[in-house]
Design a protein around this motif. Structure first.
Motif, PDB file in Angstrom:
ATOM      1  N   ASP A  76      -4.851   6.136   0.810  1.00 51.35           N
ATOM      2  CA  ASP A  76      -3.624   6.751   1.318  1.00 51.35           C
ATOM      3  C   ASP A  76      -2.378   6.264   0.580  1.00 51.35           C
ATOM      4  O   ASP A  76      -1.573   7.060   0.121  1.00 51.35           O
ATOM      5  N   CYS A  77      -2.214   4.937   0.480  1.00 52.04           N
ATOM      6  CA  CYS A  77      -0.966   4.409  -0.084  1.00 52.04           C
ATOM      7  C   CYS A  77      -1.119   3.799  -1.477  1.00 52.04           C
ATOM      8  O   CYS A  77      -0.132   3.522  -2.137  1.00 52.04           O
ATOM      9  N   GLY A  78      -2.359   3.560  -1.933  1.00 52.13           N
ATOM     10  CA  GLY A  78      -2.583   3.003  -3.266  1.00 52.13           C
ATOM     11  C   GLY A  78      -2.454   1.493  -3.353  1.00 52.13           C
ATOM     12  O   GLY A  78      -2.596   0.914  -4.426  1.00 52.13           O
ATOM     13  N   GLU A  79      -2.204   0.825  -2.231  1.00 53.21           N
ATOM     14  CA  GLU A  79      -2.073  -0.638  -2.202  1.00 53.21           C
ATOM     15  C   GLU A  79      -3.432  -1.282  -2.496  1.00 53.21           C
ATOM     16  O   GLU A  79      -4.467  -0.809  -2.048  1.00 53.21           O
ATOM     17  N   THR A  80      -3.429  -2.372  -3.280  1.00 52.87           N
ATOM     18  CA  THR A  80      -4.676  -3.057  -3.603  1.00 52.87           C
ATOM     19  C   THR A  80      -4.857  -4.281  -2.707  1.00 52.87           C
ATOM     20  O   THR A  80      -3.892  -4.917  -2.300  1.00 52.87           O
ATOM     21  N   GLN A  81      -6.111  -4.571  -2.399  1.00 54.74           N
ATOM     22  CA  GLN A  81      -6.482  -5.733  -1.595  1.00 54.74           C
ATOM     23  C   GLN A  81      -7.525  -6.521  -2.380  1.00 54.74           C
ATOM     24  O   GLN A  81      -8.361  -5.943  -3.066  1.00 54.74           O
ATOM     25  N   ARG A  82      -7.474  -7.851  -2.260  1.00 58.75           N
ATOM     26  CA  ARG A  82      -8.443  -8.712  -2.949  1.00 58.75           C
ATOM     27  C   ARG A  82      -9.820  -8.544  -2.303  1.00 58.75           C
ATOM     28  O   ARG A  82      -9.979  -8.712  -1.100  1.00 58.75           O
ATOM     29  N   ALA A  83     -10.815  -8.201  -3.105  1.00 59.81           N
ATOM     30  CA  ALA A  83     -12.166  -7.926  -2.614  1.00 59.81           C
ATOM     31  C   ALA A  83     -12.847  -9.185  -2.104  1.00 59.81           C
ATOM     32  O   ALA A  83     -12.660 -10.275  -2.628  1.00 59.81           O
ATOM     33  N   CYS A  84     -13.663  -9.013  -1.069  1.00 58.61           N
ATOM     34  CA  CYS A  84     -14.472 -10.107  -0.531  1.00 58.61           C
ATOM     35  C   CYS A  84     -15.581 -10.436  -1.531  1.00 58.61           C
ATOM     36  O   CYS A  84     -16.221  -9.531  -2.064  1.00 58.61           O
TER      37      CYS A  84
END
Length: 121
Positions: A76-84
């Motif tokens: 939706d917003c393109g924000e990245t999160q650090r993968a587990c």
């Protein structure tokens, strides 16, 4: 015997908000709370019970693995999160424990993935 066609039509908006459950391969269904917080639950909630929070940036989308990097990217917003490091579907969020702050998977207790927090200079 031929299976009957039921002609079930899924609205386009619901298709965008449906993802694959990391535990059983079923569908993660979008659930909206009255207070505005969204989350996703497995369609097999009585058998498996998998839940995922929505994207912390926009509160609606679900971050998924990017083909370009190791991180997860919200559709939706393109924000990245650090993968587990332990599972394919989760991302790391800051948590506090007996020994201080650390990064833990949002899928806890289904996933116990964690990482040390980077010290800021």
């Amino acid at each position: 015997m031929k299976e009957p066609e039921f002609g079930v039509v899924v609205p386009l908006e619901a298709q965008k908000l449906t993802h694959t459950c990391p535990g059983c391969g079923g569908r993660l269904l979008h659930m909206a709370e009255k207070d505005g917080r969204d989350w996703y639950r497995c369609e097999h909630v009585k058998l498996y019970g998998s839940r995922m929070p929505a994207c912390p940036a926009c509160g609606a989308g679900l971050p998924v693995r990017s083909r370009k990097s190791e991180d997860l990217v919200c559709g939706d917003c393109g924000e990245t999160q650090r993968a587990c490091p332990s599972c394919e579907a989760g991302w790391l969020v800051e948590r506090r424990g007996r020994y201080g702050a650390f990064l833990g998977c949002v899928r806890f207790p289904d996933c116990d993935g964690k990482a040390k927090q980077m010290k800021s200079a």
